[in-house]
Scaffold this motif. Structure first.
Motif, PDB file in Angstrom:
ATOM      1  N   LYS A 166       0.827  -1.208   0.000  1.00 26.80           N
ATOM      2  CA  LYS A 166       0.000   0.000   0.000  1.00 26.80           C
ATOM      3  C   LYS A 166       0.863   1.261   0.000  1.00 26.80           C
ATOM      4  O   LYS A 166       0.534   2.248  -0.663  1.00 26.80           O
ATOM      5  N   ALA A 167       1.965   1.216   0.736  1.00 24.19           N
ATOM      6  CA  ALA A 167       2.861   2.374   0.794  1.00 24.19           C
ATOM      7  C   ALA A 167       3.500   2.628  -0.575  1.00 24.19           C
ATOM      8  O   ALA A 167       3.640   3.779  -1.002  1.00 24.19           O
ATOM      9  N   ALA A 168       3.888   1.550  -1.264  1.00 23.01           N
ATOM     10  CA  ALA A 168       4.482   1.700  -2.594  1.00 23.01           C
ATOM     11  C   ALA A 168       3.481   2.274  -3.581  1.00 23.01           C
ATOM     12  O   ALA A 168       3.817   3.139  -4.403  1.00 23.01           O
ATOM     13  N   GLU A 169       2.232   1.795  -3.492  1.00 22.56           N
ATOM     14  CA  GLU A 169       1.194   2.305  -4.388  1.00 22.56           C
ATOM     15  C   GLU A 169       0.928   3.784  -4.129  1.00 22.56           C
ATOM     16  O   GLU A 169       0.719   4.568  -5.069  1.00 22.56           O
ATOM     17  N   LYS A 170       0.934   4.179  -2.854  1.00 20.92           N
ATOM     18  CA  LYS A 170       0.699   5.576  -2.500  1.00 20.92           C
ATOM     19  C   LYS A 170       1.859   6.459  -2.945  1.00 20.92           C
ATOM     20  O   LYS A 170       1.656   7.604  -3.396  1.00 20.92           O
ATOM     21  N   ARG A 171       3.066   5.928  -2.840  1.00 23.56           N
ATOM     22  CA  ARG A 171       4.265   6.716  -3.183  1.00 23.56           C
ATOM     23  C   ARG A 171       4.383   6.930  -4.692  1.00 23.56           C
ATOM     24  O   ARG A 171       4.667   8.042  -5.149  1.00 23.56           O
ATOM     25  N   LYS A 187       3.453   9.220 -16.908  1.00 23.16           N
ATOM     26  CA  LYS A 187       2.099   9.740 -17.094  1.00 23.16           C
ATOM     27  C   LYS A 187       2.038  11.143 -16.508  1.00 23.16           C
ATOM     28  O   LYS A 187       2.277  11.336 -15.312  1.00 23.16           O
ATOM     29  N   ASN A 188       1.741  12.123 -17.373  1.00 23.53           N
ATOM     30  CA  ASN A 188       1.680  13.532 -16.959  1.00 23.53           C
ATOM     31  C   ASN A 188       2.984  13.972 -16.298  1.00 23.53           C
ATOM     32  O   ASN A 188       2.989  14.696 -15.302  1.00 23.53           O
ATOM     33  N   GLY A 189       4.097  13.488 -16.873  1.00 23.49           N
ATOM     34  CA  GLY A 189       5.403  13.864 -16.365  1.00 23.49           C
ATOM     35  C   GLY A 189       5.808  13.165 -15.084  1.00 23.49           C
ATOM     36  O   GLY A 189       6.859  13.467 -14.512  1.00 23.49           O
ATOM     37  N   LYS A 190       5.004  12.201 -14.618  1.00 26.22           N
ATOM     38  CA  LYS A 190       5.291  11.481 -13.385  1.00 26.22           C
ATOM     39  C   LYS A 190       5.506  10.002 -13.673  1.00 26.22           C
ATOM     40  O   LYS A 190       4.803   9.420 -14.498  1.00 26.22           O
ATOM     41  N   ARG A 191       6.478   9.407 -13.011  1.00 26.80           N
ATOM     42  CA  ARG A 191       6.781   7.988 -13.179  1.00 26.80           C
ATOM     43  C   ARG A 191       5.902   7.182 -12.221  1.00 26.80           C
ATOM     44  O   ARG A 191       6.000   7.326 -11.006  1.00 26.80           O
ATOM     45  N   ILE A 192       5.032   6.333 -12.776  1.00 28.94           N
ATOM     46  CA  ILE A 192       4.120   5.549 -11.940  1.00 28.94           C
ATOM     47  C   ILE A 192       4.268   4.057 -12.239  1.00 28.94           C
ATOM     48  O   ILE A 192       4.751   3.661 -13.304  1.00 28.94           O
ATOM     49  N   VAL A 198       2.901  -4.004  -9.404  1.00 29.52           N
ATOM     50  CA  VAL A 198       2.176  -4.181  -8.136  1.00 29.52           C
ATOM     51  C   VAL A 198       2.006  -5.664  -7.816  1.00 29.52           C
ATOM     52  O   VAL A 198       2.208  -6.101  -6.681  1.00 29.52           O
ATOM     53  N   VAL A 199       1.635  -6.445  -8.835  1.00 30.11           N
ATOM     54  CA  VAL A 199       1.429  -7.887  -8.619  1.00 30.11           C
ATOM     55  C   VAL A 199       2.742  -8.567  -8.240  1.00 30.11           C
ATOM     56  O   VAL A 199       2.780  -9.433  -7.365  1.00 30.11           O
ATOM     57  N   MET A 200       3.840  -8.193  -8.907  1.00 31.27           N
ATOM     58  CA  MET A 200       5.142  -8.776  -8.577  1.00 31.27           C
ATOM     59  C   MET A 200       5.517  -8.486  -7.130  1.00 31.27           C
ATOM     60  O   MET A 200       5.994  -9.368  -6.403  1.00 31.27           O
TER      61      MET A 200
END
Length: 347
Positions: A166-171, A187-192, A198-200
């Motif tokens: 959850k912390a990784a997803e939020k970060r 995406k929109n200049g941000k690395r996501i 997430v599954v890995m």
């Protein structure tokens, strides 16, 4: 066993080479067939058997027996872990052609985490022999818990993301769809992160919970860090192929939890006896050949009874379905569309 640094290095390099070959074979996303999974499952088991035989030839029969006992135990526990892997794949709707990539990287993460746990466990055991009491008590408690869950008919459908995930997803944030084998996108200049990443992480970090059972269990069979590590490595490296090979059979192993509870409880008792022996108490210790017999016997019996129970359940469901279709519960009157005797008389 007295393992030199060079042997450790050669072993790690050898295992790394095997992982590289496995990655090279599965580098292209594709649907894994039963034939492919079966062949590679046999290959991994054969490699583990050759390694165990090598320990007997260049090491000792004791070391070889401990390796095989540890490998079989870890393999059986990993089958139970596959239930959770199936749930994770379903939760994130992983495309079938990407599942082998997810498992490959997830198992690699798990292997690194196991190595850390094994090193920590070996250090603790070498300095504090009383930790065997804790390991033994924990395994006996886990065995009792497994039986309680099995008798209550509980399953693992309530899998939830752990705090680290959850912390990784939020970060980093998560993309709304899969992008092939990409782990990150812009995406929109941000690395996501992509859902694949997430599954890995989910499969890799979930292994932390699995290690709480498996690491104390294998330390109950051997205290040699080299054997503990190699048994875990060989058990984990064949996990990806095993997932595709027996994925459809998992639901039929209805008594697996009972079998694993017996194995964990047995090893827990073995650990407690070993701890008492180390404390100077005159108690018998359980030998490796006897441990192998118990573990192997329990797994064979559990598998047979599971398949028999699943077959009987399928027969009952088929009979109930047939009875339901014949008594009008399917929306018909059960007369196959023909006039009833009463209708014929009235006509």
């Amino acid at each position: 066993m007295d393992i030199t640094f060079s042997v450790w290095l050669l072993t790690i390099l050898g295992l790394s080479a095997l992982i590289a070959v496995d990655f090279f074979i599965g580098r292209k996303p594709h649907d894994v067939s039963i034939k492919e999974a079966g062949i590679w499952t046999i290959v991994w088991i054969a490699l583990a058997a050759l390694f165990g035989i090598g320990l007997a030839v260049w090491g000792s029969g004791q070391a070889s027996g401990e390796f095989f006992a540890g490998f079989i135990t870890e393999k059986s526990l990993s089958v139970d872990n596959l239930f959770v892997f199936v749930l994770i794949m379903a939760k994130f709707s992983v495309p079938s052609h990407l599942q082998q990539r997810v498992l490959l990287v997830g198992v690699l993460i798990a292997l690194v985490l196991r190595a850390i746990f094994i090193a920590a466990g070996a250090a603790i055991i070498s300095n504090f022999s009383w930790v065997f009491y804790i390991f033994g008590a924990f395994l006996i408690y886990t065995a009792w818990k497994l039986i309680q869950e099995a008798r209550a008919g509980e399953d693992e459908d309530d899998w939830e993301e752990n705090k680290l995930l959850k912390a990784a997803e939020k970060r980093f944030g998560v993309a709304d769809r899969y992008h092939g084998t990409k782990l990150f996108i812009q995406k929109n200049g941000k690395r996501i992160m992509t859902p694949l990443m997430v599954v890995m992480l989910a499969i890799g970090t979930t292994d932390i919970l699995f290690a709480l059972d498996s690491i104390p269990a294998i330390f109950g069979l051997t205290q040699d860090p080299y054997i503990v590590f190699t048994a875990n490595a060989f058990a984990l490296m064949g996990l990806r192929q095993l997932y595709f090979l027996i994925g459809g059979l998992l639901k039929k192993l209805v008594h697996l939890s009972y079998g694993l509870s017996v194995i964990l409880g047995f090893i827990g008792v073995k650990l407690v006896l070993h701890a008492l022996h180390e404390s100077g108490v005159n108690v018998p210790e359980i030998s490796i050949p006897f441990s192998l017999s118990v573990i192997g016997g329990v797994l064979v019996i559990t598998t047979i009874t599971s398949l028999i129970a699943s077959k009987k359940q399928a027969q009952r469901e088929a009979e109930e379905a047939a009875a339901g279709s014949g008594d009008g519960t399917d929306g018909t009157d059960g007369t196959d569309g023909k006039d009833s005797p009463k209708d014929s008389v009235e006509a």
